[in-house]
Design an enzyme around this catalytic site. Structure first.
Site, PDB file in Angstrom:
ATOM      1  N   PRO A 271       0.822  -1.217   0.000  1.00 41.67           N
ATOM      2  CA  PRO A 271       0.000   0.000   0.000  1.00 41.67           C
ATOM      3  C   PRO A 271       0.852   1.261   0.000  1.00 41.67           C
ATOM      4  O   PRO A 271       1.868   1.342   0.679  1.00 41.67           O
ATOM      5  CB  PRO A 271      -0.789  -0.122   1.308  1.00 41.67           C
ATOM      6  CG  PRO A 271       0.118  -0.908   2.207  1.00 41.67           C
ATOM      7  CD  PRO A 271       0.840  -1.885   1.311  1.00 41.67           C
ATOM      8  N   ARG A 309      -2.702  16.060  -9.374  1.00 41.52           N
ATOM      9  CA  ARG A 309      -3.711  15.005  -9.482  1.00 41.52           C
ATOM     10  C   ARG A 309      -5.050  15.462 -10.067  1.00 41.52           C
ATOM     11  O   ARG A 309      -5.612  14.761 -10.908  1.00 41.52           O
ATOM     12  CB  ARG A 309      -3.950  14.333  -8.130  1.00 41.52           C
ATOM     13  CG  ARG A 309      -2.739  13.555  -7.608  1.00 41.52           C
ATOM     14  CD  ARG A 309      -3.085  12.643  -6.446  1.00 41.52           C
ATOM     15  NE  ARG A 309      -3.764  11.437  -6.889  1.00 41.52           N
ATOM     16  CZ  ARG A 309      -5.035  11.189  -6.736  1.00 41.52           C
ATOM     17  NH1 ARG A 309      -5.836  12.065  -6.123  1.00 41.52           N
ATOM     18  NH2 ARG A 309      -5.565  10.073  -7.186  1.00 41.52           N
ATOM     19  N   CYS A 339       0.205  29.410 -16.055  1.00 37.48           N
ATOM     20  CA  CYS A 339      -0.256  30.057 -17.283  1.00 37.48           C
ATOM     21  C   CYS A 339      -1.012  29.097 -18.198  1.00 37.48           C
ATOM     22  O   CYS A 339      -0.984  29.239 -19.421  1.00 37.48           O
ATOM     23  CB  CYS A 339       0.926  30.674 -18.032  1.00 37.48           C
ATOM     24  SG  CYS A 339       2.057  29.445 -18.713  1.00 37.48           S
ATOM     25  N   GLU A 340      -1.616  28.079 -17.623  1.00 36.77           N
ATOM     26  CA  GLU A 340      -2.520  27.186 -18.335  1.00 36.77           C
ATOM     27  C   GLU A 340      -3.675  26.890 -17.395  1.00 36.77           C
ATOM     28  O   GLU A 340      -3.640  27.246 -16.218  1.00 36.77           O
ATOM     29  CB  GLU A 340      -1.812  25.886 -18.725  1.00 36.77           C
ATOM     30  CG  GLU A 340      -0.662  26.073 -19.699  1.00 36.77           C
ATOM     31  CD  GLU A 340       0.084  24.781 -19.961  1.00 36.77           C
ATOM     32  OE1 GLU A 340      -0.573  23.732 -20.060  1.00 36.77           O
ATOM     33  OE2 GLU A 340       1.324  24.821 -20.066  1.00 36.77           O
TER      34      GLU A 340
END
Length: 413
Positions: A271, A309, A339-340
């Site tokens: 895990p 994520r 800048c996106e």
């Protein structure tokens, strides 16, 4: 069977998080060691019916060496996927034989380094297996099997299906056996990993049956490694893997295999997210509130350079305004300063957000800092660990010197 998250309260109090944000600045990762220990023990205690079971933390989720040391002290082993993770594990104090190196598409040169370190190695393709057998016929290794099982929260984190790049196909076992015979290479274990955020425990059971069917033909194995993929809750009503039901079914399958196999063997789970995800909080400050014709944006001092994520996996992370807990609920799209398009949460119902407020993004312990970058030449943030009731800086915020450290200037330009 699945269980609902019992509550949505902070194990670490809101006021303490605000205090940490002011003390260390934002953006800031905060990890609660108590939660890490709780998750590790929950995993360990759930499978007490399986004799000789060990937990190997999948450190790609979070490789901060302090977290590695903490888990090593709890008795965990380590699952690694790069030679750099192997070295971090050794620096954290793990014994080489408690580290399993399971790379994918790496060169034989990297695998040779793992041999030099003396760690356990799982190989996952026939070409490397044949090369390895030519160099190290006396170095026992494990084999990662592709069980041809589609599992996981989405396609990007499903790694055990027939078209996956991971593992040696179940149908290539005859070819694998021929390589072993030709090289004299010894097999000490078998490994699989089908995906992450698995909802159906049958995926684990089906994969285990595949491994058992293969392993029965190989006497004197030391371990069988089931990988991981346990689902953690991301919202109040989210579901998580029912460890009780899985343990009951898995214990029965293991007992049946052991009776037929005839000798003791170690069983391993790996895990990563399950252990550290819920321990983490990502604290950001609100730079601006911006209104358009249809949307209210809350722009924060971070972006997908720190927290990828939501953008990469379309993952949901709970966002709370910890500065204004008594404010009225309003709807915001929480975005970053890159800048996106970097959207942390689209049209989220959050207590009224004001410029200067501190937002907390939850489930930030796994695959968050470890996937961060310097995109837009931004500094990576600080990390803090809460240990025995005190906060400790475990990674300093980067500076301009860090950005240019490895730059080589052309003289006389």
């Amino acid at each position: 069977m699945m269980h609902e998250l019992e509550n949505n309260s902070y194990p670490v109090h809101r006021e303490y998080l605000i205090q940490l944000a002011k003390k260390y600045g934002t953006p800031l990762y905060v990890y609660d060691s108590c939660k890490i220990k709780k998750q590790y023990m929950k995993m360990k205690n759930a499978f007490t019916g399986i004799e000789n079971l060990i937990i190997n933390y999948a450190c790609k989720a979070n490789t901060n060496i302090n977290i590695l040391k903490f888990l090593q002290n709890l008795g965990s082993g380590l699952d690694t996927v790069s030679i750099q993770e192997v070295e971090l594990g050794l620096k954290a104090g793990f014994h080489p034989k408690r580290i399993i190196f399971t790379p994918n598409c790496v060169s034989i040169q990297e695998i040779k380094k793992a041999v030099d370190f003396g760690v356990r190695i799982n190989l996952d393709n026939l070409s490397i297996l044949e090369q390895f057998g030519g160099y190290y016929p006396d170095y026992a290794i494990g084999i990662r099997i592709n069980p041809h099982i589609m599992a996981g929260g989405n396609y990007k984190i499903s790694v055990g299906h027939i078209d996956s790049k991971f593992g040696i196909s179940y149908y290539q076992i005859p070819h694998m056996k021929r390589i072993l015979k030709n090289t004299g290479l010894k097999i000490e274990g078998f490994h699989m990993h089908t995906g992450s955020d698995i909802l159906d425990i049958q995926a684990f059971l089906s994969g285990a049956k595949v491994l058992f069917k293969i392993a029965i033909d190989f006497p004197n194995l030391d371990y069988i490694d089931f990988g991981s993929g346990f689902k953690v809750p991301y919202t109040k009503n989210d579901i998580k893997t029912d460890l009780t039901s899985l343990s009951s079914s898995m214990t029965e399958e293991v007992d049946n295999f052991c009776k037929n196999y005839g000798s003791k063997i170690t069983f391993i789970f790996e895990p990563g997210k399950f252990i550290v995800s819920e321990s983490g909080y990502f604290l950001v400050s609100v730079n601006v509130i911006k209104h358009t014709t249809s949307t209210v944006f809350a722009g924060v001092d971070s972006g997908f350079n720190h927290f990828l994520r939501p953008m990469f996996y379309d993952a949901y992370h709970c966002i709370e305004n910890i500065s204004n807990p008594n404010g009225r609920f309003r709807f915001y799209t929480v975005v970053g300063y890159i800048c996106e398009s970097d959207t942390f949460g689209l049209n989220r119902k959050v207590k009224e957000i004001r410029e200067g407020d501190i937002l907390c993004i939850k489930n930030a312990g796994a695959y968050c800092f470890s996937m961060s970058s310097n995109y837009n030449s931004r500094y990576r943030p600080s990390e803090v660990m809460i240990f025995k009731g005190k906060d400790f800086i475990i990674r300093r915020r980067e500076t301009m010197q860090d950005l240019i450290r490895n730059i080589v200037y052309i003289q006389h330009m």
